[in-house]
Design a protein around this motif. Structure first.
Motif, mmCIF file in Angstrom:
data_model
loop_
_atom_site.group_PDB
_atom_site.id
_atom_site.type_symbol
_atom_site.label_atom_id
_atom_site.label_comp_id
_atom_site.label_asym_id
_atom_site.label_seq_id
_atom_site.Cartn_x
_atom_site.Cartn_y
_atom_site.Cartn_z
ATOM 1 N N MET A 78 -22.086 7.825 -10.029
ATOM 2 C CA MET A 78 -22.554 6.456 -9.798
ATOM 3 C C MET A 78 -23.778 6.443 -8.895
ATOM 4 O O MET A 78 -24.709 5.657 -9.101
ATOM 5 C CB MET A 78 -21.454 5.603 -9.188
ATOM 6 C CG MET A 78 -20.367 5.222 -10.161
ATOM 7 S SD MET A 78 -19.136 4.178 -9.386
ATOM 8 C CE MET A 78 -20.010 2.617 -9.398
ATOM 9 N N GLN A 79 -23.787 7.311 -7.882
ATOM 10 C CA GLN A 79 -24.948 7.405 -7.005
ATOM 11 C C GLN A 79 -26.192 7.780 -7.796
ATOM 12 O O GLN A 79 -27.241 7.158 -7.655
ATOM 13 C CB GLN A 79 -24.725 8.459 -5.923
ATOM 14 C CG GLN A 79 -23.913 8.004 -4.773
ATOM 15 C CD GLN A 79 -23.872 9.083 -3.698
ATOM 16 O OE1 GLN A 79 -23.882 10.277 -3.997
ATOM 17 N NE2 GLN A 79 -23.828 8.664 -2.460
ATOM 18 N N ILE A 80 -26.059 8.812 -8.612
ATOM 19 C CA ILE A 80 -27.198 9.283 -9.401
ATOM 20 C C ILE A 80 -27.684 8.197 -10.340
ATOM 21 O O ILE A 80 -28.888 7.933 -10.444
ATOM 22 C CB ILE A 80 -26.841 10.585 -10.152
ATOM 23 C CG1 ILE A 80 -26.621 11.729 -9.159
ATOM 24 C CG2 ILE A 80 -27.924 10.948 -11.166
ATOM 25 C CD1 ILE A 80 -26.029 12.978 -9.758
ATOM 26 N N ARG A 81 -26.761 7.534 -11.016
ATOM 27 C CA ARG A 81 -27.130 6.461 -11.949
ATOM 28 C C ARG A 81 -27.875 5.336 -11.215
ATOM 29 O O ARG A 81 -28.899 4.837 -11.686
ATOM 30 C CB ARG A 81 -25.879 5.912 -12.640
ATOM 31 C CG ARG A 81 -26.200 5.090 -13.854
ATOM 32 C CD ARG A 81 -24.972 4.689 -14.664
ATOM 33 N NE ARG A 81 -23.857 5.591 -14.553
ATOM 34 C CZ ARG A 81 -22.620 5.224 -14.235
ATOM 35 N NH1 ARG A 81 -22.340 3.971 -13.991
ATOM 36 N NH2 ARG A 81 -21.653 6.099 -14.169
ATOM 37 N N THR A 82 -27.385 4.956 -10.043
ATOM 38 C CA THR A 82 -28.024 3.900 -9.258
ATOM 39 C C THR A 82 -29.415 4.331 -8.801
ATOM 40 O O THR A 82 -30.377 3.562 -8.886
ATOM 41 C CB THR A 82 -27.159 3.545 -8.029
ATOM 42 O OG1 THR A 82 -25.880 3.123 -8.489
ATOM 43 C CG2 THR A 82 -27.789 2.443 -7.204
ATOM 44 N N LEU A 83 -29.533 5.578 -8.338
ATOM 45 C CA LEU A 83 -30.829 6.067 -7.887
ATOM 46 C C LEU A 83 -31.826 6.172 -9.042
ATOM 47 O O LEU A 83 -33.010 5.857 -8.878
ATOM 48 C CB LEU A 83 -30.664 7.411 -7.183
ATOM 49 C CG LEU A 83 -29.944 7.339 -5.835
ATOM 50 C CD1 LEU A 83 -29.564 8.730 -5.352
ATOM 51 C CD2 LEU A 83 -30.780 6.609 -4.808
ATOM 52 N N LEU A 84 -31.353 6.582 -10.223
ATOM 53 C CA LEU A 84 -32.237 6.630 -11.388
ATOM 54 C C LEU A 84 -32.727 5.235 -11.762
ATOM 55 O O LEU A 84 -33.896 5.051 -12.115
ATOM 56 C CB LEU A 84 -31.531 7.276 -12.583
ATOM 57 C CG LEU A 84 -31.366 8.783 -12.519
ATOM 58 C CD1 LEU A 84 -30.503 9.273 -13.662
ATOM 59 C CD2 LEU A 84 -32.711 9.478 -12.523
ATOM 60 N N SER B 143 -28.297 19.370 -8.978
ATOM 61 C CA SER B 143 -27.257 18.628 -9.694
ATOM 62 C C SER B 143 -27.809 17.390 -10.398
ATOM 63 O O SER B 143 -27.191 16.885 -11.327
ATOM 64 C CB SER B 143 -26.133 18.219 -8.734
ATOM 65 O OG SER B 143 -26.625 17.311 -7.769
ATOM 66 N N VAL B 144 -28.991 16.911 -9.989
ATOM 67 C CA VAL B 144 -29.558 15.710 -10.615
ATOM 68 C C VAL B 144 -30.551 16.042 -11.721
ATOM 69 O O VAL B 144 -30.995 15.144 -12.435
ATOM 70 C CB VAL B 144 -30.237 14.792 -9.572
ATOM 71 C CG1 VAL B 144 -29.242 14.337 -8.527
ATOM 72 C CG2 VAL B 144 -31.425 15.455 -8.934
ATOM 73 N N LYS C 113 -41.059 17.626 -7.342
ATOM 74 C CA LYS C 113 -40.692 17.805 -5.927
ATOM 75 C C LYS C 113 -39.483 18.729 -5.773
ATOM 76 O O LYS C 113 -39.389 19.452 -4.786
ATOM 77 C CB LYS C 113 -40.429 16.457 -5.271
ATOM 78 C CG LYS C 113 -41.707 15.717 -4.948
ATOM 79 C CD LYS C 113 -41.400 14.532 -4.074
ATOM 80 C CE LYS C 113 -42.651 13.924 -3.537
ATOM 81 N NZ LYS C 113 -43.117 14.520 -2.308
ATOM 82 N N ILE C 114 -38.555 18.688 -6.733
ATOM 83 C CA ILE C 114 -37.418 19.631 -6.688
ATOM 84 C C ILE C 114 -37.953 21.049 -6.841
ATOM 85 O O ILE C 114 -37.499 21.975 -6.178
ATOM 86 C CB ILE C 114 -36.363 19.287 -7.747
ATOM 87 C CG1 ILE C 114 -35.658 17.983 -7.356
ATOM 88 C CG2 ILE C 114 -35.343 20.420 -7.919
ATOM 89 C CD1 ILE C 114 -34.728 17.427 -8.405
#
Length: 146
Positions: free
Chosen positions: A43-49, A73-74, A99-100
């Motif tokens: 959910m965090q990743i989806r929100t950040l995307l 992981s992202v 940046k990664i």
């Protein structure tokens, strides 16, 4: 970021208020110690995307920096974002992948072999090229300083 008391993932600080509102609307669980809303990593990743496509530059920067801190992981989610039609989200996904950096290249190469959409393949290849060029420029600048 994890809750220091219970170890559960929390929404990142710049989006703290939004996470409380989202937690209430979705009835997300709260940390029993701090009372903070918790979100699972997906959910965090989806929100950040989603926030990569926000019209406010501060929100996009915050989302990008949070995704970079999350690391490899992202990368699969960012690769998926390259196939989206939302231009701003796609652009910020490229910036985030660059940046990664070099650790993302094996996953990008794997995606290059498995994606059949030419536009997505071009975007992935471009990200790999940007990372390689960025690393070469960094090494050249370091050599000039010495």
């Amino acid at each position: 970021m994890c809750c220091p008391s219970c170890g559960e993932l929390r929404h990142l600080q710049p989006l703290h208020f939004a996470s409380k509102m989202l937690a209430r609307s979705l009835q997300l669980p709260h940390c029993p110690i701090t009372g903070e809303p918790t979100m699972n990593r997906e959910m965090q990743i989806r929100t950040l995307l989603e926030n990569l496509g926000d019209r406010r530059e501060g929100m996009r920067n915050s989302a990008m920096n949070s995704l970079v801190r999350m690391g490899l992981s992202v990368v699969p989610a960012l690769i998926s974002a390259l196939a989206e039609t939302h231009a701003s989200r796609k652009e910020w996904a490229v910036i985030t992948l660059v940046k990664i950096g070099a650790p993302a290249i094996p996953l990008l190469n794997q995606a290059l072999r498995t994606h059949h959409d030419n536009v997505t393949r071009w975007a992935i290849a471009s990200v790999i090229r940007f990372i390689v060029e960025h690393n070469a420029n960094c090494r050249a600048q370091a050599a000039q300083r010495q």
